[in-house]
Design a protein around this motif. Sequence first.
Motif, PDB file in Angstrom:
ATOM      1  N   GLY A  35      50.026  56.306  46.600  1.00 15.61           N
ATOM      2  CA  GLY A  35      48.796  55.996  47.308  1.00 15.61           C
ATOM      3  C   GLY A  35      47.627  55.739  46.380  1.00 15.61           C
ATOM      4  O   GLY A  35      47.455  56.411  45.366  1.00 15.61           O
ATOM      5  N   VAL A  36      46.835  54.728  46.719  1.00 14.74           N
ATOM      6  CA  VAL A  36      45.580  54.472  46.024  1.00 14.74           C
ATOM      7  C   VAL A  36      44.461  54.542  47.052  1.00 14.74           C
ATOM      8  O   VAL A  36      44.599  54.053  48.173  1.00 14.74           O
ATOM      9  CB  VAL A  36      45.581  53.108  45.305  1.00 14.74           C
ATOM     10  CG1 VAL A  36      46.542  53.101  44.132  1.00 14.74           C
ATOM     11  CG2 VAL A  36      45.935  51.980  46.259  1.00 14.74           C
ATOM     12  N   GLN A  37      43.360  55.147  46.673  1.00 18.83           N
ATOM     13  CA  GLN A  37      42.260  55.380  47.603  1.00 18.83           C
ATOM     14  C   GLN A  37      41.073  54.487  47.278  1.00 18.83           C
ATOM     15  O   GLN A  37      40.734  54.280  46.103  1.00 18.83           O
ATOM     16  CB  GLN A  37      41.817  56.854  47.529  1.00 18.83           C
ATOM     17  CG  GLN A  37      42.946  57.852  47.699  1.00 18.83           C
ATOM     18  CD  GLN A  37      43.626  57.760  49.040  1.00 18.83           C
ATOM     19  OE1 GLN A  37      42.972  57.543  50.063  1.00 18.83           O
ATOM     20  NE2 GLN A  37      44.946  57.923  49.060  1.00 18.83           N
ATOM     21  N   TYR A  38      40.435  53.977  48.324  1.00 18.07           N
ATOM     22  CA  TYR A  38      39.201  53.218  48.137  1.00 18.07           C
ATOM     23  C   TYR A  38      38.127  54.151  47.588  1.00 18.07           C
ATOM     24  O   TYR A  38      37.920  55.252  48.091  1.00 18.07           O
ATOM     25  CB  TYR A  38      38.747  52.618  49.469  1.00 18.07           C
ATOM     26  CG  TYR A  38      37.378  51.983  49.408  1.00 18.07           C
ATOM     27  CD1 TYR A  38      37.197  50.755  48.787  1.00 18.07           C
ATOM     28  CD2 TYR A  38      36.276  52.623  49.976  1.00 18.07           C
ATOM     29  CE1 TYR A  38      35.937  50.169  48.735  1.00 18.07           C
ATOM     30  CE2 TYR A  38      35.016  52.039  49.930  1.00 18.07           C
ATOM     31  CZ  TYR A  38      34.848  50.809  49.308  1.00 18.07           C
ATOM     32  OH  TYR A  38      33.601  50.245  49.245  1.00 18.07           O
ATOM     33  N   ALA A  39      37.436  53.716  46.521  1.00 16.99           N
ATOM     34  CA  ALA A  39      36.475  54.588  45.854  1.00 16.99           C
ATOM     35  C   ALA A  39      35.101  53.954  45.709  1.00 16.99           C
ATOM     36  O   ALA A  39      34.290  54.390  44.872  1.00 16.99           O
ATOM     37  CB  ALA A  39      37.010  54.993  44.469  1.00 16.99           C
ATOM     38  N   GLY A  40      34.815  52.916  46.495  1.00 16.22           N
ATOM     39  CA  GLY A  40      33.467  52.358  46.489  1.00 16.22           C
ATOM     40  C   GLY A  40      33.400  50.923  45.997  1.00 16.22           C
ATOM     41  O   GLY A  40      34.365  50.345  45.507  1.00 16.22           O
ATOM     42  N   ARG A  41      32.213  50.375  46.112  1.00 15.39           N
ATOM     43  CA  ARG A  41      31.958  49.004  45.664  1.00 15.39           C
ATOM     44  C   ARG A  41      31.586  48.989  44.185  1.00 15.39           C
ATOM     45  O   ARG A  41      31.133  49.990  43.636  1.00 15.39           O
ATOM     46  CB  ARG A  41      30.818  48.380  46.481  1.00 15.39           C
ATOM     47  CG  ARG A  41      31.114  48.238  47.975  1.00 15.39           C
ATOM     48  CD  ARG A  41      29.871  47.760  48.701  1.00 15.39           C
ATOM     49  NE  ARG A  41      30.090  47.619  50.145  1.00 15.39           N
ATOM     50  CZ  ARG A  41      30.438  46.491  50.734  1.00 15.39           C
ATOM     51  NH1 ARG A  41      30.616  45.398  50.004  1.00 15.39           N
ATOM     52  NH2 ARG A  41      30.611  46.439  52.040  1.00 15.39           N
ATOM     53  N   ALA A  42      31.744  47.829  43.578  1.00 15.91           N
ATOM     54  CA  ALA A  42      31.390  47.673  42.173  1.00 15.91           C
ATOM     55  C   ALA A  42      31.081  46.200  41.914  1.00 15.91           C
ATOM     56  O   ALA A  42      31.358  45.334  42.753  1.00 15.91           O
ATOM     57  CB  ALA A  42      32.514  48.148  41.263  1.00 15.91           C
ATOM     58  N   THR A  43      30.493  45.924  40.764  1.00 19.26           N
ATOM     59  CA  THR A  43      30.255  44.559  40.331  1.00 19.26           C
ATOM     60  C   THR A  43      30.893  44.383  38.964  1.00 19.26           C
ATOM     61  O   THR A  43      30.544  45.083  38.015  1.00 19.26           O
ATOM     62  CB  THR A  43      28.741  44.247  40.247  1.00 19.26           C
ATOM     63  OG1 THR A  43      28.150  44.448  41.543  1.00 19.26           O
ATOM     64  CG2 THR A  43      28.510  42.811  39.815  1.00 19.26           C
ATOM     65  N   ILE A  44      31.853  43.479  38.868  1.00 19.87           N
ATOM     66  CA  ILE A  44      32.569  43.228  37.625  1.00 19.87           C
ATOM     67  C   ILE A  44      32.162  41.867  37.080  1.00 19.87           C
ATOM     68  O   ILE A  44      32.492  40.838  37.661  1.00 19.87           O
ATOM     69  CB  ILE A  44      34.100  43.282  37.848  1.00 19.87           C
ATOM     70  CG1 ILE A  44      34.496  44.629  38.460  1.00 19.87           C
ATOM     71  CG2 ILE A  44      34.844  43.045  36.544  1.00 19.87           C
ATOM     72  CD1 ILE A  44      34.167  45.837  37.602  1.00 19.87           C
ATOM     73  N   ASP A  45      31.415  41.879  36.002  1.00 23.59           N
ATOM     74  CA  ASP A  45      30.940  40.635  35.376  1.00 23.59           C
ATOM     75  C   ASP A  45      30.260  39.734  36.405  1.00 23.59           C
ATOM     76  O   ASP A  45      30.465  38.521  36.434  1.00 23.59           O
ATOM     77  CB  ASP A  45      32.108  39.913  34.698  1.00 23.59           C
ATOM     78  CG  ASP A  45      31.638  38.930  33.629  1.00 23.59           C
ATOM     79  OD1 ASP A  45      30.571  39.169  33.036  1.00 23.59           O
ATOM     80  OD2 ASP A  45      32.336  37.929  33.394  1.00 23.59           O
ATOM     81  N   GLY A  46      29.459  40.347  37.277  1.00 22.54           N
ATOM     82  CA  GLY A  46      28.724  39.610  38.296  1.00 22.54           C
ATOM     83  C   GLY A  46      29.485  39.333  39.571  1.00 22.54           C
ATOM     84  O   GLY A  46      28.939  38.740  40.513  1.00 22.54           O
ATOM     85  N   LEU A  47      30.743  39.761  39.655  1.00 25.12           N
ATOM     86  CA  LEU A  47      31.569  39.503  40.832  1.00 25.12           C
ATOM     87  C   LEU A  47      31.683  40.755  41.697  1.00 25.12           C
ATOM     88  O   LEU A  47      32.045  41.819  41.194  1.00 25.12           O
ATOM     89  CB  LEU A  47      32.960  39.050  40.392  1.00 25.12           C
ATOM     90  CG  LEU A  47      33.932  38.641  41.502  1.00 25.12           C
ATOM     91  CD1 LEU A  47      33.584  37.236  42.000  1.00 25.12           C
ATOM     92  CD2 LEU A  47      35.361  38.655  40.982  1.00 25.12           C
ATOM     93  N   PRO A  48      31.408  40.669  43.005  1.00 22.45           N
ATOM     94  CA  PRO A  48      31.571  41.840  43.885  1.00 22.45           C
ATOM     95  C   PRO A  48      33.038  42.251  43.958  1.00 22.45           C
ATOM     96  O   PRO A  48      33.919  41.408  44.097  1.00 22.45           O
ATOM     97  CB  PRO A  48      31.070  41.338  45.245  1.00 22.45           C
ATOM     98  CG  PRO A  48      30.242  40.137  44.938  1.00 22.45           C
ATOM     99  CD  PRO A  48      30.862  39.513  43.731  1.00 22.45           C
ATOM    100  N   LEU A  81      39.689  36.899  33.743  1.00 21.90           N
ATOM    101  CA  LEU A  81      40.128  37.114  35.114  1.00 21.90           C
ATOM    102  C   LEU A  81      39.042  36.724  36.108  1.00 21.90           C
ATOM    103  O   LEU A  81      39.320  36.100  37.137  1.00 21.90           O
ATOM    104  CB  LEU A  81      40.514  38.576  35.310  1.00 21.90           C
ATOM    105  CG  LEU A  81      41.796  39.052  34.629  1.00 21.90           C
ATOM    106  CD1 LEU A  81      41.992  40.543  34.863  1.00 21.90           C
ATOM    107  CD2 LEU A  81      43.015  38.286  35.130  1.00 21.90           C
ATOM    108  N   VAL A  82      37.806  37.101  35.807  1.00 22.09           N
ATOM    109  CA  VAL A  82      36.692  36.782  36.712  1.00 22.09           C
ATOM    110  C   VAL A  82      36.471  35.272  36.775  1.00 22.09           C
ATOM    111  O   VAL A  82      36.254  34.715  37.864  1.00 22.09           O
ATOM    112  CB  VAL A  82      35.414  37.506  36.257  1.00 22.09           C
ATOM    113  CG1 VAL A  82      34.204  36.982  37.026  1.00 22.09           C
ATOM    114  CG2 VAL A  82      35.550  39.009  36.461  1.00 22.09           C
TER     115      VAL A  82
END
Length: 319
Positions: free
Chosen positions: A159-172, A261-262
Amino acid sequence: MRRVAGLIASGLGAFLLVSGLLLRFYVAGQVVRFPLNEYQITTLSGKGVTYFSPSLLKDVTGVTMRVTKTTEGDVAAGTSSRAVWTQFSYSYDATNAVPYQPLTQRSAFDRRTGALIGCCGEAAGPYAGRQAGLAFVWPHGTQRTSYQVFDTTLLKPMGVQYAGRATIDGLPAYRFVERVPAGQFGTQKLPGSLAGLHGQPTVTLDEYYQAANTYWVDPVTGAVVDASEDQKISLRDSSGVQRLVLFQGDLPMTARSIQGLVRSDRAKRADIEAITVTVPAGLGLAGAVLLAIGACLSLWRRKKDGDPAATAYAAAEAW
């Protein structure tokens, strides 16, 4: 003439409105799929890593470890609904300039949901059994909920759990964490001297694994745009005493890999948003406007036809 124009506008508006709905709710589901010919290279790199070196026959500590992952799609094995990708992970001790442990994972998955399916010689290292959960990609339209990811060490979905929003190199992105508490997953037989048990020629020790693996996922495309693997594999005796550390380290993805990747994901995201949001919305808006224009023209004609003055004038003209 106005009545004809109204009918044409209404018909065209209805056509555009229906086209927008079909594009959004039917065509998009047929077109938006994970590719068959995927090819990407990413690198994880961490400092202060400890691992057991098979060549040196001892624990090596404080090294910089790089793990390069090459993912390639098997186009011939794929279909309109199924993709097959193979990922080769090459671990390298950059401090001592020696290779560590390679791993090959081959997985087949649904091109819409990313869910693993039993097919096409799936394997993870020497293990060639059934895989389940997610592997290389997440569903298009990833939700803020829990998922199952196939763990290549435990050889089962975790199982993997949702742990919030983030911004990776400007990408939501959405952040997900796989937390695996320390637990036994196998045994290993080795010379007692390697485990500090010099009075025993060979010993069988329990293998323990614990991890906190983190994934950052673009919820639109389902692509993993960043990842970090914090893992520990150790050997313990029957009393639970740790005798040997096979691997311990935190390996985040390099900035260069994240940027690559972004950059690739932005193009995919734009295509998906165009076919699911921008174009359907444009068609729907244009259709609604034309329907309104057609309705106004039709109502204007009816009002004019019902006007007594206009009727009398038309009669006089006819006389």
